[in-house]
Design an enzyme around this catalytic site. Structure first.
Site, PDB file in Angstrom:
ATOM      1  N   SER A  30     -42.295 -89.859 -61.941  1.00 14.38           N
ATOM      2  CA  SER A  30     -41.842 -89.046 -60.967  1.00 14.38           C
ATOM      3  C   SER A  30     -42.307 -87.570 -60.739  1.00 14.38           C
ATOM      4  CB  SER A  30     -40.310 -89.060 -61.101  1.00 14.38           C
ATOM      5  OG  SER A  30     -39.566 -88.535 -60.076  1.00 14.38           O
ATOM      6  N   GLN A  83     -36.006 -83.835 -62.002  1.00 11.39           N
ATOM      7  CA  GLN A  83     -37.257 -84.911 -62.022  1.00 11.39           C
ATOM      8  C   GLN A  83     -37.644 -84.852 -63.617  1.00 11.39           C
ATOM      9  OE1 GLN A  83     -37.808 -86.961 -59.296  1.00 11.39           O
ATOM     10  NE2 GLN A  83     -35.817 -85.819 -59.105  1.00 11.39           N
ATOM     11  N   HIS A 106     -36.316 -87.545 -65.902  1.00 13.38           N
ATOM     12  CA  HIS A 106     -36.600 -88.925 -65.703  1.00 13.38           C
ATOM     13  C   HIS A 106     -37.799 -89.395 -67.126  1.00 13.38           C
ATOM     14  CE1 HIS A 106     -35.308 -90.863 -61.879  1.00 13.38           C
ATOM     15  NE2 HIS A 106     -35.671 -89.533 -61.289  1.00 13.38           N
ATOM     16  N   GLU A 118     -44.536 -86.391 -54.452  1.00  6.82           N
ATOM     17  CA  GLU A 118     -43.568 -87.192 -54.299  1.00  6.82           C
ATOM     18  C   GLU A 118     -42.391 -86.987 -53.550  1.00  6.82           C
ATOM     19  OE1 GLU A 118     -40.997 -90.904 -56.828  1.00  6.82           O
ATOM     20  OE2 GLU A 118     -41.935 -89.161 -57.798  1.00  6.82           O
ATOM     21  N   HIS A 119     -41.692 -86.074 -54.137  1.00  5.25           N
ATOM     22  CA  HIS A 119     -40.583 -85.123 -53.411  1.00  5.25           C
ATOM     23  C   HIS A 119     -40.802 -83.687 -53.190  1.00  5.25           C
ATOM     24  CE1 HIS A 119     -38.886 -88.400 -56.439  1.00  5.25           C
ATOM     25  NE2 HIS A 119     -38.189 -88.682 -55.265  1.00  5.25           N
ATOM     26  N   ASP A 147     -32.294 -89.741 -53.564  1.00  8.29           N
ATOM     27  CA  ASP A 147     -32.428 -90.946 -54.739  1.00  8.29           C
ATOM     28  C   ASP A 147     -31.185 -92.037 -54.381  1.00  8.29           C
ATOM     29  OD1 ASP A 147     -34.431 -90.041 -56.070  1.00  8.29           O
ATOM     30  OD2 ASP A 147     -33.223 -89.216 -57.853  1.00  8.29           O
ATOM     31  N   GLU A 189     -75.923-109.276 -32.014  1.00  6.48           N
ATOM     32  CA  GLU A 189     -75.795-109.409 -33.415  1.00  6.48           C
ATOM     33  C   GLU A 189     -76.231-110.894 -33.877  1.00  6.48           C
ATOM     34  OE1 GLU A 189     -71.470-109.112 -34.223  1.00  6.48           O
ATOM     35  OE2 GLU A 189     -71.359-107.083 -33.734  1.00  6.48           O
ATOM     36  N   HIS A 245     -71.594-117.998 -30.857  1.00  4.53           N
ATOM     37  CA  HIS A 245     -70.650-116.879 -30.225  1.00  4.53           C
ATOM     38  C   HIS A 245     -70.694-116.700 -28.750  1.00  4.53           C
ATOM     39  CE1 HIS A 245     -69.433-116.095 -34.393  1.00  4.53           C
ATOM     40  NE2 HIS A 245     -68.497-115.128 -34.112  1.00  4.53           N
TER      41      HIS A 245
END
Length: 431
Positions: A237, A259, A262, A327-328, A361, A415, A420
């Protein structure tokens, strides 16, 4: 808490070190995880039970013991405290309301020459959710992963969660009941990811795997990608905070620690334009640390992976934070919305002093499963579309193929794909 200044002669090397801390050492555990995956593919439940005995320290005597019954989930839901049950419902309702706004739509477009083009959006059949268990059981992660799948319309939701010593977290089971999860298995780690990706005699193969986990889980998700889809490869985190002279140091300090507690690998970085705010916040961090139940974990995180950076101005501060791509990201400034247009890379952005990261959260509504390790530069938060896929719709009228067919055939000719080209021209020949 360490304070560095962008004017320091060694700032670049210090900042590069901060960026490097966010990288997960997936390479270091890849061979171990690959062996686990290979064993699950070759032996199914036999390997699964062996891994549970080794890593979670309990003996699985029969395949039936892997599955948690619907009755046990219902009982857990009924037995939790009424206020806690109501809090779960409040979170569920807010998360659902937010994710319903994300639902993509199927559509058709009609062109004047008779061409019909469009997009068909459908949910995957089966979703596998990995939810940490044991001491690190997070019912909030179950809600954040299950609710978007529910909103997407996924019919079968499978959960794998580790149960060290065969101990099941009752609140997690209550959340599973609330979300009407199809099946919950007592399986964790890389083994769980492999089981959901390839299937075993008990655990069904799913189409997409989401959810947080340790380095072994993240590595397993990376290795099975392609066999199934995944949400992202998430690491420890992170929080980043942009602060000016108006920010409150005690808010800043406890938010950084929210954080850090964590795990030891979590990263907490603040960038401010004010020397005084930097000093006061550093002192407040030390005072708050003494009061935390997880002081040892938070202290190691702050000491080894935390920093306060003093920038010359807010423009420089934002540039550095965009490079970190946290992340945050909390924006603790006098007018946070003024900075929003300049923030390019962040998993979730929290604006203003009354919006601490923990609100996101649990209860705000947006998803808390977010990109880490600077991957916010190209990953998005977990969302409804992780559980859906799109099919293109194409219908040409005779007028449309006559109008556009020769251009198509010419491109195929260049091509060297004669079949095709002929596939188109045979239709032009039959005008």
């Amino acid at each position: 808490m360490k304070i560095i200044n962008t004017k320091d002669t060694n700032f670049k090397s210090e900042f590069d070190s901060i960026l490097a801390r966010a990288k997960s050492d997936i390479k270091g555990v890849s061979s171990i995880v690959m062996n686990i995956i290979d064993e699950i593919v070759a032996e199914g439940n036999v390997a699964l039970k062996r891994h549970i005995e080794k890593f979670d320290k309990w003996e699985v005597k029969s395949d039936d013991e892997l599955l948690i019954s619907q009755e046990d989930m219902k009982k857990a839901y009924e037995n939790i405290d009424e206020k806690l049950r109501q809090a779960l419902h409040t979170a569920y309702d807010r998360i659902k309301a937010y994710h319903e706004k994300q639902l993509p739509k199927s559509w058709l477009d009609f062109e004047s020459n008779g061409t019909i083009l469009g997009q068909k959006v459908t949910p995957v059949d089966k979703a596998g959710l990995y939810i940490p268990g044991g001491k690190a059981a997070y019912p909030s992660s179950l809600l954040m992963n299950a609710v978007p799948a529910i909103v997407a319309g996924v019919k079968e939701i499978v959960v794998c969660t580790p149960t060290p010593n065969n101990e099941v977290n009752e609140l997690l089971l209550a959340a599973c009941h609330l979300c009407k999860v199809s099946k919950v298995y007592k399986v964790g780690g890389a083994s769980a990811i492999a089981a959901m990706a390839y299937g075993t005699q008990t655990i069904p193969k799913v189409d997409v795997i989401t959810g947080p986990g340790n380095i072994f889980v993240a590595t397993a998700k990376k290795l099975v990608f392609g066999e199934v889809n995944i949400d992202m490869i998430a690491g420890p985190s992170e929080i980043g905070i942009l602060a000016d002279a108006t920010a409150k140091p005690h808010y800043l300090a406890i938010d950084l620690l929210s954080q850090a507690e964590h795990d030891e690998m979590a990263s907490s970085i603040m960038i401010t334009t004010c020397d005084e705010i930097a000093e006061l916040t550093s002192r407040e961090v030390e005072e708050y640390l003494k009061t935390l139940s997880r002081e040892a974990i938070a202290r190691k995180s702050i000491d080894e992976r935390g920093a306060i950076i003093v920038a010359s101005n807010m423009e420089e501060a934002i540039e550095l934070m965009n490079e970190i791509a946290p992340e945050h990201l909390e924006v603790m400034t006098q007018n946070p919305f003024e900075l929003l247009p300049y923030i390019k890379h962040a998993g979730a952005i929290f604006l203003g002093e009354n919006t601490p990261e923990p609100i996101g959260d649990y209860i705000a509504g947006p998803n808390h499963t977010l990109p880490t390790g600077s991957t916010a530069k190209f990953y998005s938060p977990l969302n409804v579309e992780n559980f859906m896929k799109k099919s293109s719709i194409i219908n040409f009228s005779k007028n449309a193929i006559n109008e556009l067919g020769e251009a198509c055939a010419l491109l195929a000719d260049t091509e060297g794909l004669t079949a095709h080209a002929k596939s188109v021209r045979v239709r032009l020949e039959n005008k």
